[in-house]
Scaffold this motif. Structure first.
Motif, PDB file in Angstrom:
ATOM      1  N   ASP A  87       0.852  -1.178   0.000  1.00 23.10           N
ATOM      2  CA  ASP A  87       0.000   0.000   0.000  1.00 23.10           C
ATOM      3  C   ASP A  87       0.888   1.229   0.000  1.00 23.10           C
ATOM      4  O   ASP A  87       2.009   1.209   0.499  1.00 23.10           O
ATOM      5  CB  ASP A  87      -0.907  -0.005   1.225  1.00 23.10           C
ATOM      6  N   VAL A  88       0.373   2.319  -0.556  1.00 24.66           N
ATOM      7  CA  VAL A  88       1.165   3.544  -0.666  1.00 24.66           C
ATOM      8  C   VAL A  88       0.496   4.646   0.132  1.00 24.66           C
ATOM      9  O   VAL A  88      -0.697   4.609   0.418  1.00 24.66           O
ATOM     10  CB  VAL A  88       1.300   3.988  -2.141  1.00 24.66           C
ATOM     11  N   ALA A  89       1.313   5.633   0.513  1.00 26.97           N
ATOM     12  CA  ALA A  89       0.770   6.791   1.214  1.00 26.97           C
ATOM     13  C   ALA A  89      -0.134   7.565   0.267  1.00 26.97           C
ATOM     14  O   ALA A  89       0.191   7.744  -0.904  1.00 26.97           O
ATOM     15  CB  ALA A  89       1.910   7.659   1.727  1.00 26.97           C
ATOM     16  N   ARG A  90      -1.256   8.026   0.767  1.00 27.35           N
ATOM     17  CA  ARG A  90      -2.213   8.728  -0.061  1.00 27.35           C
ATOM     18  C   ARG A  90      -2.522  10.086   0.553  1.00 27.35           C
ATOM     19  O   ARG A  90      -2.470  10.255   1.767  1.00 27.35           O
ATOM     20  CB  ARG A  90      -3.501   7.901  -0.214  1.00 27.35           C
ATOM     21  N   PRO A  91      -2.861  11.073  -0.283  1.00 26.96           N
ATOM     22  CA  PRO A  91      -3.127  12.414   0.242  1.00 26.96           C
ATOM     23  C   PRO A  91      -4.423  12.465   1.033  1.00 26.96           C
ATOM     24  O   PRO A  91      -5.273  11.571   0.934  1.00 26.96           O
ATOM     25  CB  PRO A  91      -3.224  13.271  -1.035  1.00 26.96           C
ATOM     26  N   ALA A 143       1.796  20.138  -2.187  1.00 23.52           N
ATOM     27  CA  ALA A 143       0.881  20.540  -1.113  1.00 23.52           C
ATOM     28  C   ALA A 143       0.151  19.323  -0.539  1.00 23.52           C
ATOM     29  O   ALA A 143      -0.028  19.211   0.677  1.00 23.52           O
ATOM     30  CB  ALA A 143      -0.119  21.570  -1.641  1.00 23.52           C
ATOM     31  N   ALA A 144      -0.256  18.395  -1.416  1.00 28.05           N
ATOM     32  CA  ALA A 144      -0.945  17.197  -0.953  1.00 28.05           C
ATOM     33  C   ALA A 144      -0.020  16.310  -0.129  1.00 28.05           C
ATOM     34  O   ALA A 144      -0.423  15.760   0.901  1.00 28.05           O
ATOM     35  CB  ALA A 144      -1.507  16.422  -2.143  1.00 28.05           C
ATOM     36  N   ALA A 145       1.227  16.179  -0.571  1.00 29.81           N
ATOM     37  CA  ALA A 145       2.193  15.356   0.153  1.00 29.81           C
ATOM     38  C   ALA A 145       2.500  15.945   1.528  1.00 29.81           C
ATOM     39  O   ALA A 145       2.737  15.207   2.490  1.00 29.81           O
ATOM     40  CB  ALA A 145       3.478  15.214  -0.663  1.00 29.81           C
ATOM     41  N   ALA A 146       2.479  17.277   1.620  1.00 25.24           N
ATOM     42  CA  ALA A 146       2.743  17.939   2.900  1.00 25.24           C
ATOM     43  C   ALA A 146       1.523  17.924   3.816  1.00 25.24           C
ATOM     44  O   ALA A 146       1.620  18.289   4.989  1.00 25.24           O
ATOM     45  CB  ALA A 146       3.183  19.379   2.651  1.00 25.24           C
ATOM     46  N   GLY A 147       0.371  17.526   3.285  1.00 24.34           N
ATOM     47  CA  GLY A 147      -0.841  17.458   4.085  1.00 24.34           C
ATOM     48  C   GLY A 147      -1.513  18.791   4.312  1.00 24.34           C
ATOM     49  O   GLY A 147      -2.355  18.922   5.207  1.00 24.34           O
TER      50      GLY A 147
END
Length: 306
Positions: A94-98, A182-186
C-alpha cells in the motif's frame, strides 16, 4: 542418550536443508516464498543459503524459509522506479495517499470558474465549506458557554491553489508539482476521485474537468461517450455473458499505474459524471473512490445498468 537424539535431529535437519536447496543436483534450484510463489535460486544464491543453513544447524533448528529469504536479500537488489521513488516488489504494498474530503469535483470546478469571472457561473457551497462553517458554529457556542475562545486555523485549499495558478499562467506541469507537493505535505485535501493508484493527485483530470465545464458554461456541448474497445484501451476486457433470455456484454478494466477513478470515468464515459456508477458497481472491491490499486479488476457498467 539425550545427546544422541539431539545429534541425530540436527543431522536430519541438515540433510533436509541440502535436499531443499539442491533437489536434483542441477545448476539452478527452485524453492517457494511464504506465499507459495516459485523463486528461481541461482547457484550463487544456493551457496549462500547453504552456508547460512549450515551455521544455523550448528546453533539450533533453522527456519528454511527464513534462510531462503536471507539468501535472496543478500544477492537481489531492490528495483526503484526513478519517476515515483516506489519500490517494485512482487507483493502488493500500500502507498501513502493524500488527505481527501467529500467535496464533489464539479462543485470545486464551478467555484474555480466563478472566481475566474466566467459569465453565468455562480459559486456554490461545497461539502468542505459546510463542514468548516459547522465547526465554526461549534467553536462559537463553546466560546459563548465557557468564555474560552478557539480560532479555526486558515488553511490552503486546492481551489485557491488552482485559481492562483491559472491567473498567473502557470503551466500544467508546474500546477501538477504545486498540487502534489501541497498534498504530500498534508496542507490541502483533494476530492477522492483525483487520488491515483500510486498515491498522487491526478491533476490531468482536474484540469480537464475545468476545461470541459468552461466549454459547457460557454454554451458548448457536453463530452460524448467514447466508443472504446480492448484494442484501444490497455487493461480493458469484454466478455459475452449468457443470461436466461439474452446475452449481455460485460466490460472489465484492470487498473493501471497512475489511474484515478476520475480518469477511468473519462476513459469510458467521456467525463467524470459517471464515476459513481463505476464505484457502485465495485463496492465489494473498493472501500472508497480513492482506494484503487494497480492490478484491481473493475467492472465497467453500461449506463443503462447504472
Amino acid at each position: 542418550m539425550i545427546r544422541i537424539v539431539v545429534a541425530l535431529t540436527a543431522f536430519a535437519v541438515f540433510v533436509c536443508a541440502l535436499i531443499v536447496f539442491r533437489p536434483f543436483g542441477g545448476d539452478d534450484t527452485q524453492v517457494a516464498d511464504r506465499l507459495g510463489t516459485p523463486v528461481e535460486v541461482t547457484p550463487e544464491v544456493a551457496n549462500v543459503a547453504e552456508d547460512i543453513a549450515t551455521e544455523a544447524t550448528r546453533a539450533a533448528t533453522p527456519d528454511i524459509t527464513s534462510v531462503v529469504d536471507a539468501a535472496l536479500a543478500a544477492t537481489t537488489p531492490l528495483i526503484t522506479d526513478p519517476d515515483t521513488g516506489l519500490i517494485d516488489a512482487p507483493r502488493r504494498v500500500d502507498v501513502a495517499r493524500p488527505n481527501t474530503d467529500d467535496t464533489h469535483l464539479n462543485d470545486m470546478t464551478n467555484n474555480v470558474l466563478a472566481e475566474l469571472g466566467f459569465a453565468g457561473v455562480e459559486p456554490v457551497t461545497t461539502n468542505s465549506q459546510v463542514l468548516r462553517e459547522s465547526t465554526s458554529e461549534i467553536l462559537a457556542g463553546i466560546e459563548a458557554a465557557t468564555g474560552q475562545r478557539s480560532v479555526l486555523q486558515e488553511r490552503d485549499t486546492l481551489e485557491a491553489i488552482v485559481v492562483a495558478a491559472l491567473r498567473s499562467g502557470t503551466s500544467d506541469e508546474d500546477i501538477d508539482t504545486m498540487v502534489n507537493e501541497a498534498a504530500a505535505a498534508g496542507t490541502v485535501a483533494v476530492p477522492e476521485i483525483l487520488v491515483t493508484s500510486d498515491g498522487r493527485v491526478d491533476t490531468h483530470v482536474l484540469l480537464d474537468n475545468i476545461i470541459v465545464q468552461a466549454q459547457i458554461a460557454a454554451g458548448g456541448p457536453a463530452p460524448a461517450i467514447p466508443d472504446v474497445s480492448p484494442d484501444e484501451v490497455d487493461g480493458m476486457e469484454v466478455r459475452i455473458v449468457q443470461q436466461a433470455t439474452d446475452t449481455v456484454q460485460a466490460r472489465f478494466y484492470t487498473v493501471q499505474r497512475g489511474d484515478s477513478l476520475g480518469a477511468i470515468s473519462i476513459k469510458f464515459f467521456g467525463s467524470i459524471e459517471h464515476f459513481e456508477a463505476i464505484f457502485e458497481a465495485n463496492r465489494g472491491l473498493l472501500s472508497s473512490p480513492d482506494r484503487i490499486r494497480v492490478g484491481q479488476r473493475l467492472v465497467i457498467p453500461q449506463l443503462d445498468e447504472a
